[in-house]
Design a protein around this motif. Structure first.
Motif, PDB file in Angstrom:
ATOM      1  N   LEU A  45      23.674  27.417 -14.331  1.00 57.28           N
ATOM      2  CA  LEU A  45      24.270  26.437 -15.234  1.00 57.28           C
ATOM      3  C   LEU A  45      25.558  26.999 -15.829  1.00 57.28           C
ATOM      4  N   PHE A  46      26.415  26.104 -16.312  1.00 51.49           N
ATOM      5  CA  PHE A  46      27.638  26.529 -16.995  1.00 51.49           C
ATOM      6  C   PHE A  46      28.034  25.487 -18.032  1.00 51.49           C
ATOM      7  N   LEU A  47      28.969  25.865 -18.898  1.00 51.09           N
ATOM      8  CA  LEU A  47      29.439  24.998 -19.973  1.00 51.09           C
ATOM      9  C   LEU A  47      30.788  24.395 -19.639  1.00 51.09           C
ATOM     10  N   ALA A  48      30.974  23.151 -20.034  1.00 50.40           N
ATOM     11  CA  ALA A  48      32.283  22.498 -19.943  1.00 50.40           C
ATOM     12  C   ALA A  48      32.541  21.803 -21.269  1.00 50.40           C
ATOM     13  N   GLU A  49      33.703  22.050 -21.850  1.00 48.35           N
ATOM     14  CA  GLU A  49      34.031  21.545 -23.175  1.00 48.35           C
ATOM     15  C   GLU A  49      34.946  20.333 -23.105  1.00 48.35           C
ATOM     16  N   GLY A  50      34.770  19.428 -24.047  1.00 44.95           N
ATOM     17  CA  GLY A  50      35.709  18.332 -24.222  1.00 44.95           C
ATOM     18  C   GLY A  50      35.244  17.019 -23.612  1.00 44.95           C
ATOM     19  N   VAL A 113      32.720  17.698 -27.813  1.00 43.92           N
ATOM     20  CA  VAL A 113      31.732  17.434 -26.772  1.00 43.92           C
ATOM     21  C   VAL A 113      31.586  18.679 -25.897  1.00 43.92           C
ATOM     22  N   ILE A 114      30.354  19.076 -25.647  1.00 42.91           N
ATOM     23  CA  ILE A 114      30.068  20.208 -24.766  1.00 42.91           C
ATOM     24  C   ILE A 114      28.943  19.796 -23.831  1.00 42.91           C
ATOM     25  N   GLY A 115      29.158  19.982 -22.535  1.00 42.92           N
ATOM     26  CA  GLY A 115      28.146  19.642 -21.546  1.00 42.92           C
ATOM     27  C   GLY A 115      27.638  20.872 -20.824  1.00 42.92           C
ATOM     28  N   VAL A 116      26.369  20.872 -20.494  1.00 47.08           N
ATOM     29  CA  VAL A 116      25.759  21.913 -19.670  1.00 47.08           C
ATOM     30  C   VAL A 116      25.579  21.335 -18.271  1.00 47.08           C
ATOM     31  N   TYR A 117      26.226  21.944 -17.301  1.00 48.63           N
ATOM     32  CA  TYR A 117      26.251  21.400 -15.943  1.00 48.63           C
ATOM     33  C   TYR A 117      25.653  22.375 -14.934  1.00 48.63           C
ATOM     34  N   ASP A 166      35.871  37.725  -1.261  1.00 47.65           N
ATOM     35  CA  ASP A 166      35.528  39.023  -1.833  1.00 47.65           C
ATOM     36  C   ASP A 166      35.126  38.860  -3.304  1.00 47.65           C
ATOM     37  N   ASP A 167      35.419  39.827  -4.131  1.00 47.22           N
ATOM     38  CA  ASP A 167      34.906  39.850  -5.505  1.00 47.22           C
ATOM     39  C   ASP A 167      35.891  39.180  -6.456  1.00 47.22           C
ATOM     40  N   CYS A 168      35.758  37.876  -6.615  1.00 46.60           N
ATOM     41  CA  CYS A 168      36.631  37.119  -7.518  1.00 46.60           C
ATOM     42  C   CYS A 168      35.957  36.936  -8.877  1.00 46.60           C
ATOM     43  N   CYS A 169      36.742  36.533  -9.866  1.00 46.11           N
ATOM     44  CA  CYS A 169      36.189  36.217 -11.168  1.00 46.11           C
ATOM     45  C   CYS A 169      35.328  34.951 -11.071  1.00 46.11           C
ATOM     46  N   ASP A 170      34.545  34.714 -12.086  1.00 47.81           N
ATOM     47  CA  ASP A 170      33.588  33.607 -12.083  1.00 47.81           C
ATOM     48  C   ASP A 170      34.307  32.276 -12.314  1.00 47.81           C
ATOM     49  N   PRO A 171      34.254  31.353 -11.353  1.00 50.69           N
ATOM     50  CA  PRO A 171      34.916  30.061 -11.545  1.00 50.69           C
ATOM     51  C   PRO A 171      34.242  29.198 -12.597  1.00 50.69           C
ATOM     52  N   PHE A 172      33.007  29.578 -12.991  1.00 50.46           N
ATOM     53  CA  PHE A 172      32.267  28.784 -13.961  1.00 50.46           C
ATOM     54  C   PHE A 172      32.295  29.405 -15.354  1.00 50.46           C
ATOM     55  N   SER A 173      33.174  30.390 -15.549  1.00 51.49           N
ATOM     56  CA  SER A 173      33.365  30.932 -16.892  1.00 51.49           C
ATOM     57  C   SER A 173      34.038  29.881 -17.766  1.00 51.49           C
ATOM     58  N   ILE A 174      33.868  30.018 -19.060  1.00 49.29           N
ATOM     59  CA  ILE A 174      34.457  29.043 -19.988  1.00 49.29           C
ATOM     60  C   ILE A 174      35.966  28.984 -19.809  1.00 49.29           C
ATOM     61  N   GLU A 175      36.608  30.148 -19.602  1.00 52.40           N
ATOM     62  CA  GLU A 175      38.064  30.188 -19.477  1.00 52.40           C
ATOM     63  C   GLU A 175      38.537  29.460 -18.222  1.00 52.40           C
ATOM     64  N   ALA A 176      37.861  29.692 -17.103  1.00 47.55           N
ATOM     65  CA  ALA A 176      38.263  29.046 -15.851  1.00 47.55           C
ATOM     66  C   ALA A 176      38.022  27.540 -15.917  1.00 47.55           C
ATOM     67  N   VAL A 177      36.873  27.143 -16.420  1.00 44.01           N
ATOM     68  CA  VAL A 177      36.551  25.717 -16.527  1.00 44.01           C
ATOM     69  C   VAL A 177      37.537  25.018 -17.446  1.00 44.01           C
ATOM     70  N   ARG A 178      37.852  25.655 -18.557  1.00 40.12           N
ATOM     71  CA  ARG A 178      38.799  25.065 -19.517  1.00 40.12           C
ATOM     72  C   ARG A 178      40.166  24.884 -18.869  1.00 40.12           C
ATOM     73  N   ALA A 179      40.642  25.897 -18.136  1.00 35.90           N
ATOM     74  CA  ALA A 179      41.963  25.818 -17.509  1.00 35.90           C
ATOM     75  C   ALA A 179      42.003  24.778 -16.392  1.00 35.90           C
ATOM     76  N   SER A 180      40.857  24.485 -15.787  1.00 36.26           N
ATOM     77  CA  SER A 180      40.831  23.509 -14.695  1.00 36.26           C
ATOM     78  C   SER A 180      40.969  22.072 -15.192  1.00 36.26           C
ATOM     79  N   MET A 181      40.755  21.846 -16.477  1.00 30.17           N
ATOM     80  CA  MET A 181      40.899  20.510 -17.069  1.00 30.17           C
ATOM     81  C   MET A 181      40.078  19.451 -16.322  1.00 30.17           C
ATOM     82  N   GLY A 182      38.868  19.808 -15.921  1.00 25.96           N
ATOM     83  CA  GLY A 182      37.990  18.873 -15.249  1.00 25.96           C
ATOM     84  C   GLY A 182      38.025  18.951 -13.740  1.00 25.96           C
TER      85      GLY A 182
END
Length: 281
Positions: A45-50, A113-117, A166-182
């Motif tokens: 699971l991960f968090l998405a804000e807004g 608004v915060i969703g758990v996805y 290879d070893d990338c950062c987590d795409p489901f981190s709060i920072e990555a999800v926030r920057a993706s804008m949905g």
């Protein structure tokens, strides 16, 4: 109050809304735990804000497993129909006080608004690639802000997908999800080693284009219209390994006229994607 209290069920809605006011509530603690990569990996699971992000996810057919929203937004015009949809779909809905919202988001001015996805990855064989399409391979990307921005750009140009190599950062981190804008909900996202990425390129009869400071060819020169393009972008500091560069069908660079010899990874990726998109239109 430590336990969630049920509030009156809104007219026409099937489910129930719980009210939480305490930041020490178990439901709030559970959501906060998703800030940790280990917990995200264990739960899937991960968090998405807004609200904007939640609505963007809903447009892709993705509803949260849990929806937490501020009591200050209870009468928001766009939230009410979305809340009804969530309740009717069996989503756990929690209305929280400001203190609880601040505890989750760790912000003085938290998103309402915060969703758990559910975190979803796409199998490589399910990533399509036809002539004119672009699949982006990101090798060892370390900055979640860069990754989220690339997701957003890939969505904007209609890229076929992104593969984390290879070893990338987590795409489901709060920072990555926030920057993706949905856009985390709109772009096919896979993970693999380089050998699997290269095999996918060959299977799709694609051309692999890598960026390199050692390349002499301008990024505008290749013909991106005759085959699917597999754009390979390297690590922010080190770039692509030499073996990966050598496997590319074309190596390109973005010309620099000033003293800087490189660009931010997200910026460089955007420039390449829009050039590929321009030629494929």
């Amino acid at each position: 109050m430590t336990g969630p209290a049920k509030i009156a069920k809104p007219s026409g809605m099937k489910g129930e809304i719980k009210m939480v006011t305490s930041a020490s509530n178990p439901a709030i603690k559970l959501v906060r735990a998703l800030e940790d990569k280990k917990h995200r990996r264990e739960t899937g699971l991960f968090l998405a804000e807004g609200l904007r992000t939640a609505l963007a996810a809903a447009e892709q057919g993705r509803l949260p497993k849990t929806l937490i929203y501020s009591d200050e937004l209870a009468e928001h015009g766009k939230l009410k129909p979305f809340l009804a949809r969530c309740l009717n779909a069996g989503v756990e809905c929690i209305m929280a006080g400001r203190q609880a919202m601040e505890k989750i988001s760790r912000r003085d001015n938290p998103q309402g608004v915060i969703g758990v996805y559910e975190a979803r990855l796409t199998a490589l064989d399910d990533i399509p690639a036809q002539t004119g399409d672009c699949v982006i391979g990101l090798q060892m990307v370390r900055d979640p802000g860069n990754l989220g921005t690339i997701l957003r750009t890939a969505d904007a140009v209609g890229a076929a997908g992104i593969v984390l190599i290879d070893d990338c950062c987590d795409p489901f981190s709060i920072e990555a999800v926030r920057a993706s804008m949905g856009s985390i909900f709109a772009v096919r996202l896979g993970k693999s080693g380089f050998a699997e990425f290269e095999a996918l390129c060959r299977k799709r009869n694609g051309q692999m284009v890598g960026t390199s400071l050692r390349a002499s060819q301008d990024y505008r020169k290749p013909d991106y219209t005759k085959a699917p393009t597999f754009l390979l972008m390297g690590n922010e500091q080190a770039g692509l390994p030499e073996a990966y560069e050598n496997a590319c069908d074309a190596r390109v660079r973005i010309p620099m006229r000033g003293t800087a010899d490189s660009l931010n990874l997200a910026v460089a990726t955007a420039i390449l994607l829009y050039e590929i998109n321009r030629k494929s239109l």
